[in-house]
Write a protein that holds these residues in place. Sequence first.
Motif, mmCIF file in Angstrom:
data_model
loop_
_atom_site.group_PDB
_atom_site.id
_atom_site.type_symbol
_atom_site.label_atom_id
_atom_site.label_comp_id
_atom_site.label_asym_id
_atom_site.label_seq_id
_atom_site.Cartn_x
_atom_site.Cartn_y
_atom_site.Cartn_z
ATOM 1 N N ASP A 28 36.754 -31.300 24.840
ATOM 2 C CA ASP A 28 36.485 -31.963 23.789
ATOM 3 C C ASP A 28 38.000 -32.134 23.458
ATOM 4 O O ASP A 28 38.262 -31.036 22.986
ATOM 5 C CB ASP A 28 35.665 -32.116 22.953
ATOM 6 N N PRO A 29 38.335 -33.204 23.612
ATOM 7 C CA PRO A 29 40.158 -32.733 23.003
ATOM 8 C C PRO A 29 39.926 -33.013 21.457
ATOM 9 O O PRO A 29 40.693 -33.037 21.088
ATOM 10 C CB PRO A 29 40.720 -34.418 24.145
ATOM 11 N N ASP A 30 38.618 -33.419 21.066
ATOM 12 C CA ASP A 30 39.211 -33.454 18.980
ATOM 13 C C ASP A 30 38.872 -32.031 18.327
ATOM 14 O O ASP A 30 39.757 -31.517 18.053
ATOM 15 C CB ASP A 30 38.173 -34.619 18.594
ATOM 16 N N ALA A 31 37.649 -31.815 19.517
ATOM 17 C CA ALA A 31 37.640 -29.672 19.070
ATOM 18 C C ALA A 31 38.230 -29.163 19.490
ATOM 19 O O ALA A 31 38.625 -28.092 19.336
ATOM 20 C CB ALA A 31 36.246 -30.255 19.421
ATOM 21 N N LYS A 32 39.316 -29.392 20.894
ATOM 22 C CA LYS A 32 40.015 -28.766 21.375
ATOM 23 C C LYS A 32 39.487 -28.244 22.012
ATOM 24 O O LYS A 32 39.608 -26.274 21.947
ATOM 25 C CB LYS A 32 41.259 -28.341 20.603
ATOM 26 N N ALA A 33 38.110 -28.063 22.117
ATOM 27 C CA ALA A 33 37.140 -26.975 22.865
ATOM 28 C C ALA A 33 36.505 -27.912 24.064
ATOM 29 O O ALA A 33 36.091 -28.874 24.337
ATOM 30 C CB ALA A 33 36.122 -26.381 21.745
ATOM 31 N N LEU A 34 35.650 -26.800 25.225
ATOM 32 C CA LEU A 34 34.523 -26.613 25.756
ATOM 33 C C LEU A 34 33.658 -27.145 25.769
ATOM 34 O O LEU A 34 32.742 -26.364 24.475
ATOM 35 C CB LEU A 34 35.399 -25.755 27.152
ATOM 36 N N ARG A 35 32.358 -28.395 26.078
ATOM 37 C CA ARG A 35 30.991 -28.225 26.103
ATOM 38 C C ARG A 35 30.176 -28.139 26.946
ATOM 39 O O ARG A 35 30.553 -28.910 27.513
ATOM 40 C CB ARG A 35 31.401 -29.991 24.864
ATOM 41 N N LEU A 36 29.580 -28.388 27.071
ATOM 42 C CA LEU A 36 28.972 -27.749 28.051
ATOM 43 C C LEU A 36 27.574 -28.905 28.105
ATOM 44 O O LEU A 36 27.442 -30.044 27.321
ATOM 45 C CB LEU A 36 26.964 -26.578 27.639
ATOM 46 N N GLU A 37 28.281 -29.615 28.878
ATOM 47 C CA GLU A 37 28.056 -31.021 29.944
ATOM 48 C C GLU A 37 26.480 -31.059 30.451
ATOM 49 O O GLU A 37 25.928 -31.672 30.568
ATOM 50 C CB GLU A 37 29.364 -31.691 30.397
ATOM 51 N N SER A 38 26.098 -29.754 31.893
ATOM 52 C CA SER A 38 24.889 -29.729 32.818
ATOM 53 C C SER A 38 25.159 -28.416 32.938
ATOM 54 O O SER A 38 26.114 -27.369 33.478
ATOM 55 C CB SER A 38 24.637 -30.562 33.858
ATOM 56 N N ILE A 39 24.088 -27.654 33.585
ATOM 57 C CA ILE A 39 23.854 -26.825 33.624
ATOM 58 C C ILE A 39 23.257 -26.488 35.875
ATOM 59 O O ILE A 39 22.460 -27.560 35.472
ATOM 60 C CB ILE A 39 22.520 -25.644 32.513
ATOM 61 N N HIS A 40 23.219 -25.912 37.109
ATOM 62 C CA HIS A 40 23.479 -25.968 37.664
ATOM 63 C C HIS A 40 22.085 -26.026 37.891
ATOM 64 O O HIS A 40 20.986 -24.964 37.878
ATOM 65 C CB HIS A 40 24.078 -25.109 38.384
ATOM 66 N N PRO A 41 21.224 -25.777 39.100
ATOM 67 C CA PRO A 41 19.856 -26.203 39.311
ATOM 68 C C PRO A 41 19.253 -24.727 39.646
ATOM 69 O O PRO A 41 20.352 -23.745 40.333
ATOM 70 C CB PRO A 41 19.490 -26.981 40.360
ATOM 71 N N ARG A 62 39.128 -15.947 24.179
ATOM 72 C CA ARG A 62 40.375 -15.488 23.602
ATOM 73 C C ARG A 62 40.888 -14.971 25.261
ATOM 74 O O ARG A 62 40.940 -14.195 25.093
ATOM 75 C CB ARG A 62 40.887 -15.463 22.641
ATOM 76 N N VAL A 63 41.899 -15.834 25.886
ATOM 77 C CA VAL A 63 42.307 -14.933 26.817
ATOM 78 C C VAL A 63 43.510 -14.563 26.975
ATOM 79 O O VAL A 63 44.018 -14.726 25.556
ATOM 80 C CB VAL A 63 43.211 -16.680 27.811
ATOM 81 N N ASP A 64 43.999 -13.520 27.651
ATOM 82 C CA ASP A 64 44.719 -12.044 26.509
ATOM 83 C C ASP A 64 46.050 -13.013 26.746
ATOM 84 O O ASP A 64 47.454 -12.794 26.367
ATOM 85 C CB ASP A 64 44.687 -10.907 27.992
ATOM 86 N N VAL A 65 46.033 -14.065 27.986
ATOM 87 C CA VAL A 65 47.692 -14.803 27.332
ATOM 88 C C VAL A 65 47.306 -16.109 28.122
ATOM 89 O O VAL A 65 46.639 -16.279 28.522
ATOM 90 C CB VAL A 65 48.486 -13.912 28.948
ATOM 91 N N VAL A 66 48.031 -17.022 27.483
ATOM 92 C CA VAL A 66 48.000 -18.490 27.681
ATOM 93 C C VAL A 66 49.396 -19.085 28.571
ATOM 94 O O VAL A 66 50.705 -18.847 28.179
ATOM 95 C CB VAL A 66 48.544 -19.100 26.272
ATOM 96 N N ASN A 67 49.067 -19.283 29.423
ATOM 97 C CA ASN A 67 50.135 -19.683 29.917
ATOM 98 C C ASN A 67 50.270 -20.855 30.783
ATOM 99 O O ASN A 67 50.901 -22.003 30.970
ATOM 100 C CB ASN A 67 50.114 -19.194 31.765
ATOM 101 N N ALA A 68 48.710 -21.300 30.175
ATOM 102 C CA ALA A 68 48.630 -23.166 30.541
ATOM 103 C C ALA A 68 47.881 -23.392 28.900
ATOM 104 O O ALA A 68 46.691 -23.073 29.849
ATOM 105 C CB ALA A 68 48.321 -23.805 32.223
ATOM 106 N N PRO A 69 48.375 -24.490 28.005
ATOM 107 C CA PRO A 69 47.317 -24.118 26.898
ATOM 108 C C PRO A 69 46.454 -25.569 27.594
ATOM 109 O O PRO A 69 47.164 -25.984 28.006
ATOM 110 C CB PRO A 69 48.254 -24.886 25.579
ATOM 111 N N GLY A 70 45.084 -25.084 26.854
ATOM 112 C CA GLY A 70 43.872 -26.281 27.133
ATOM 113 C C GLY A 70 44.631 -27.718 26.409
ATOM 114 O O GLY A 70 44.569 -28.701 26.471
ATOM 115 N N SER A 71 45.051 -27.227 24.754
ATOM 116 C CA SER A 71 45.501 -28.844 24.460
ATOM 117 C C SER A 71 47.398 -28.036 23.356
ATOM 118 O O SER A 71 47.002 -26.619 23.568
ATOM 119 C CB SER A 71 44.815 -28.933 23.777
ATOM 120 N N THR A 72 47.838 -29.527 23.068
ATOM 121 C CA THR A 72 49.193 -28.743 22.634
ATOM 122 C C THR A 72 49.383 -30.041 21.408
ATOM 123 O O THR A 72 49.103 -30.694 21.420
ATOM 124 C CB THR A 72 50.094 -29.727 23.836
ATOM 125 N N PRO A 73 50.286 -29.342 20.916
ATOM 126 C CA PRO A 73 51.327 -30.757 19.702
ATOM 127 C C PRO A 73 51.456 -32.377 20.125
ATOM 128 O O PRO A 73 51.793 -31.761 20.866
ATOM 129 C CB PRO A 73 51.402 -29.435 18.649
#
Lengths: 245, 163
Positions: A174-187, A141-152
């Motif tokens: 993921d806009p439904d879960a309003k959360a980041l999901r791991l897509e790929s990991i660098h070599p 959780r960021v300490d302060v939100v200046n730009a939220p990932g999702s909004t009402p």
Amino acid sequence: MTAADWTTEEFMAAVMAREVRDGEQTAVGTISPIPASAALLAYFTHAPRVKPIIINSEDWWPFRGGSKEFYDFAQKGRLDLFFLSGGQIDCHGNLNTIAIGSPEAPRLRLPGGAGSAMLYYTPKRIVVFRADHSPAIFTERVDVVNAPGSTPPAVVRPGGPRKVITSLCVFRFDPDAKALRLESIHPGVSPEDLQSRTGFPVEASSATPITPAPTPEQLGILRGRVRPEVAKVYPVFARSAFRAA
Amino acid sequence: MPVLGHVGSDYERLRPDFKVIKDPYSGRDIMVVPPIAPEVSIIHAIAADEEGNLLLEEKEDDFLLAPASRVVLASAERIVSADEIRRMPYGLRVQGIHVTAVVHLPGGAHPTAAHDRYPLDEPHLREYIEAAHADSTFKPYLDRYVFGPKDHAAYLELVKLRP
């Protein structure tokens, strides 16, 4: 090719360039040398139809009316892709460029975030980037939100985050879960290493896809055509971020 | 003034002067912010003429600051004729009616850049950033560069700028 064949900046630029679509308007803001490299790489390869906008550049800046003209252009909905970052980035895609600690008595005062509070909403797609991946930056959780990932839904917000690209991995939003999901990991990055350097659960495993490496063509163009262009805006970055052509 | 974005961020709590209202046209939630209306603005110009007309950097928003301010004090790299300023191709124009006073101050943008005159002074800015970490190092910086030089010419001599 292996990780020894490219710098972190070259790798990230190549990954980010894949987010650029031909015919769309891409723009790059301040303190963003890796996105500038990515936008130019895309322009010189698969997305040649529209010149990217790069702030503080002479050759890639089509405006003559101050930053106001750029902000008006963004608010009019003319940007398709923009890149943002944060002092902290959390698992919900929230960005913090205001302060570490409490904003009233911060441990560290960050540059301020009113620009990204608008630019996280108005372009169609936003790619978040950060070249140093640590638990203090990628936090629950960021300490302060200046730009939220999702909004009402009642909020005027034509666009939002799509990807978060770091030196270790790619998350998709993921806009439904309003959360980041791991897509790929660098070599060369192990699931354990990624988890130990991330402040929230990443669900990495040996089944996680590996981020595609830059092609020799991409690396050649980054070192040949992109580097001198980026050097005009970011001379210090250009000296260290690219291998010799 | 309306501004897109911001709604749902901590600006709602940190800036009580930023208000979320219902947009009377769309019915959606939108943020409005108070306009910035300075008592006094100090602006550095690429050029000024004898009528107080200014030519300002195209990448900055000083051209908005001048008409919004009650008093505008301008310094300029060059003072030119009204005829000449009209012919200069680069820069944003502010009409003299907004301008209170103009002073000829070549080098006035140092350590930042002035269009076509001198670039950013990178070593000086690095020195400033280092000095600004603590009061104990910042005070000597101020003494040397701000309070030390007896006038602008002495400052330019000290930082070796010949604008």
